[in-house]
Design a protein around this motif. Structure first.
Motif, short mmCIF file in Angstrom:
data_model
loop_
_atom_site.label_atom_id
_atom_site.label_comp_id
_atom_site.label_asym_id
_atom_site.label_seq_id
_atom_site.Cartn_x
_atom_site.Cartn_y
_atom_site.Cartn_z
N ASN A 1 0.82 -1.22 0.00
CA ASN A 1 0.00 0.00 0.00
C ASN A 1 0.86 1.27 0.00
N CYS A 2 0.20 2.40 -0.04
CA CYS A 2 0.91 3.68 -0.17
C CYS A 2 1.84 3.95 1.01
N LYS A 3 1.43 3.49 2.18
CA LYS A 3 2.25 3.69 3.40
C LYS A 3 3.59 2.98 3.25
N THR B 1 0.85 3.20 -11.18
CA THR B 1 -0.61 3.26 -11.13
C THR B 1 -1.15 4.26 -10.12
N CYS B 2 -0.32 4.70 -9.17
CA CYS B 2 -0.83 5.57 -8.10
C CYS B 2 -0.27 6.98 -8.26
N ALA B 3 -1.16 7.92 -8.53
CA ALA B 3 -0.74 9.30 -8.80
C ALA B 3 -0.07 9.93 -7.58
N ASN B 4 -0.62 9.64 -6.41
CA ASN B 4 -0.06 10.21 -5.17
C ASN B 4 1.39 9.79 -4.96
N CYS B 5 1.61 8.49 -5.07
CA CYS B 5 2.96 7.98 -4.85
C CYS B 5 3.90 8.41 -5.96
N LYS B 6 3.37 8.56 -7.15
CA LYS B 6 4.20 9.05 -8.26
C LYS B 6 4.69 10.46 -7.95
N LYS C 1 5.90 -0.76 -10.03
CA LYS C 1 4.55 -1.03 -10.51
C LYS C 1 3.52 -0.12 -9.84
N HIS C 2 3.68 0.01 -8.52
CA HIS C 2 2.73 0.83 -7.77
C HIS C 2 2.81 2.29 -8.22
N ILE C 3 4.01 2.78 -8.37
CA ILE C 3 4.18 4.18 -8.79
C ILE C 3 3.52 4.41 -10.15
#
Ligand SMILES: [Zn+2]
Lengths: 263, 184
Positions: free
Chosen positions: A2-4, A32-37, A28-30
């Motif tokens: 998750n983002c955390k 798809t996730c705008a916040n984490c990007k 992979k997560h980055i």
């Protein structure tokens, strides 16, 4: 993941410290996730600014100064080594001391060689010795105020040769220990003063220094001296050190140890 | 193991060199100086951007290493020397706080004209951002990001745990980013 978790690992990810499978998951997560990007991009941009910082190059005087200190330290370790290529640009203190010391030998030889009675010669030698000491003391006093740190330390170290130094010398050393702007000079002065444990002036100065000096290495030197001379008056200020929150633990240990040895 | 010749000394690790110094082979000290002087100087420069002060502090560290060589008992040399460097900085910081009550005592605002370095705008911005950190925060960032030291080494230097250092560094970088992108 998750983002955390991403936030936790992002620095290691950027630094390339993560195992491949973990790094792949983050990638992979980055994706798809705008916040984490955004979090990732900002961190990279900040690190980019860090990396642009230029390395500074110290001036040549740092190296010169170091090699001079190294030579001095080697001399201390092995005083017999004679240096031929040392250039003394400023006033040659070392030379002056050697000359002062050699005067006395010259005259001793003269008196011993002459036919004066032993008693007479002795008297004159003592007078000369006194003069030589005064000469040395004068030089130390002149040098101890020098702007250069290494000169002040040298001056402090020369006092080791004095068996029974003049009050003026002790005062000058005490002033160095208490107020010199450079920690090394203060420490050297404390070391030099600890050679004179019988002097009440010196004892008082150490007790005072215990409450005023904040540098741990100096505090330790002071405590060691006061413990060695079994100075009971030191117990109260030593206990105070234990109460201060800014006294480092290793100093406190020294204090606890010391108190046990004094009482 | 004194009496290494120069070529051999070059091959030794920092730890071996320092043990050599601690046993009285002072010549090995020159190699330590050559390996570390720029590094320490830059550590100080990231803390106080004043050349004269940085040279003084760097010089003092080598003096201390030499003087107190016998207190080195093995262990990570880089942590040991940075521990000394850091103590030295604390002493300097305390005394400058005490002696210059009326002038700026901020870490980076000691501006003797000739020792200031010309900077382009981008770097100045980073410096402004770094100036928002307190001494301890700045130290952690400098050790980690500029000196490239890992959390475990930093923990040894500042007397903390690896986990605690990591948490702090993360927090500080977060804080830096907020300031950096708010004001850019
Ligand atoms: Zn996310």
């Amino acid at each position: 993941m998750n983002c955390k978790d991403i936030e936790q690992d992002i620095l290691d990810f950027i630094d390339g410290e993560l195992a491949t499978d973990k790094a792949d998951k983050i990638k992979k997560h980055i994706g798809t996730c705008a916040n984490c990007k955004a979090f990732y991009d900002e961190t990279v941009a900040l690190f980019g600014a860090f990396n642009k910082e230029e390395q500074q190059v110290p001036s040549e005087s740092l190296r010169e100064g170091f090699y001079k200190l190294l030579e001095e330290e080697k001399q201390l370790l092995n005083p017999k080594v004679v240096q031929f290529n040392k250039q003394e640009k400023a006033f040659p203190w070392k030379r002056a001391f050697q000359v002062a010391a050699s005067i006395i030998f010259l005259f001793m030889g003269y008196f011993l060689g002459s036919h004066k009675t032993g008693k007479d010669a002795n008297k004159q030698i003592i007078a000369l010795q006194k003069e030589t000491n005064e000469l040395k003391e004068g030089m130390v006093l002149a040098m101890i105020e020098n702007q250069s740190v290494s000169k002040r330390i040298q001056a402090v170290n020369y006092t080791e040769g004095f068996e029974k130094p003049d009050v003026k010398i002790l005062e000058a050393l005490i002033e160095r220990m208490q107020y010199d702007g450079n920690m090394n000079v203060r420490l050297a002065a404390a070391e030099a003063l600890s050679e004179f444990p019988e002097s009440i002036m010196v004892k008082d100065a150490f007790i005072e220094a215990l409450t005023t000096q904040k540098s741990p290495s100096l505090q330790i030197a002071i405590i060691q001296f006061l413990v060695k001379i079994q100075e009971k008056r030191a117990i109260a200020p030593m206990k105070q050190l234990l109460e201060h929150s800014d006294t480092p633990d290793f100093v406190k240990e020294q204090v606890n140890d010391g108190i046990l040895q004094i009482i | 193991m004194p009496n290494h010749n120069k070529i051999e000394l070059k091959k030794l690790t920092d730890e071996e060199l320092m043990l050599d110094v601690s046993q009285g082979n002072l010549d090995a000290m020159a190699h330590i100086f050559e390996r570390y002087n720029k590094r320490l100087y830059n550590f100080y420069f990231q803390m106080v951007r004043d050349k004269a002060i940085c040279e003084d502090l760097t010089q003092t560290v080598f003096y201390k290493v030499m003087r107190y060589r016998e207190s080195y008992k093995g262990g990570q040399f880089v942590s040991w020397i940075f521990r000394i460097a850091r103590n030295e900085f604390s002493d300097y910081y305390q005394s400058s706080k005490k002696t210059s009550k009326n002038t700026d005592i901020e870490l980076v605002t000691s501006k003797s004209e000739d020792s200031l370095i010309e900077k382009n705008d981008n770097e100045t911005h980073l410096h402004e951002v770094l100036n928002t950190l307190n001494k301890d925060e700045r130290e952690l960032i400098v050790l980690n990001r500029f000196q490239g030291l890992k959390y475990d080494k930093i923990a040894e230097i500042v007397g903390s745990s690896e986990g605690a250092v990591k948490v702090k560094v993360h927090r500080i970088i977060k804080k830096l980013k907020t300031v950096y992108f708010k004001t850019i």
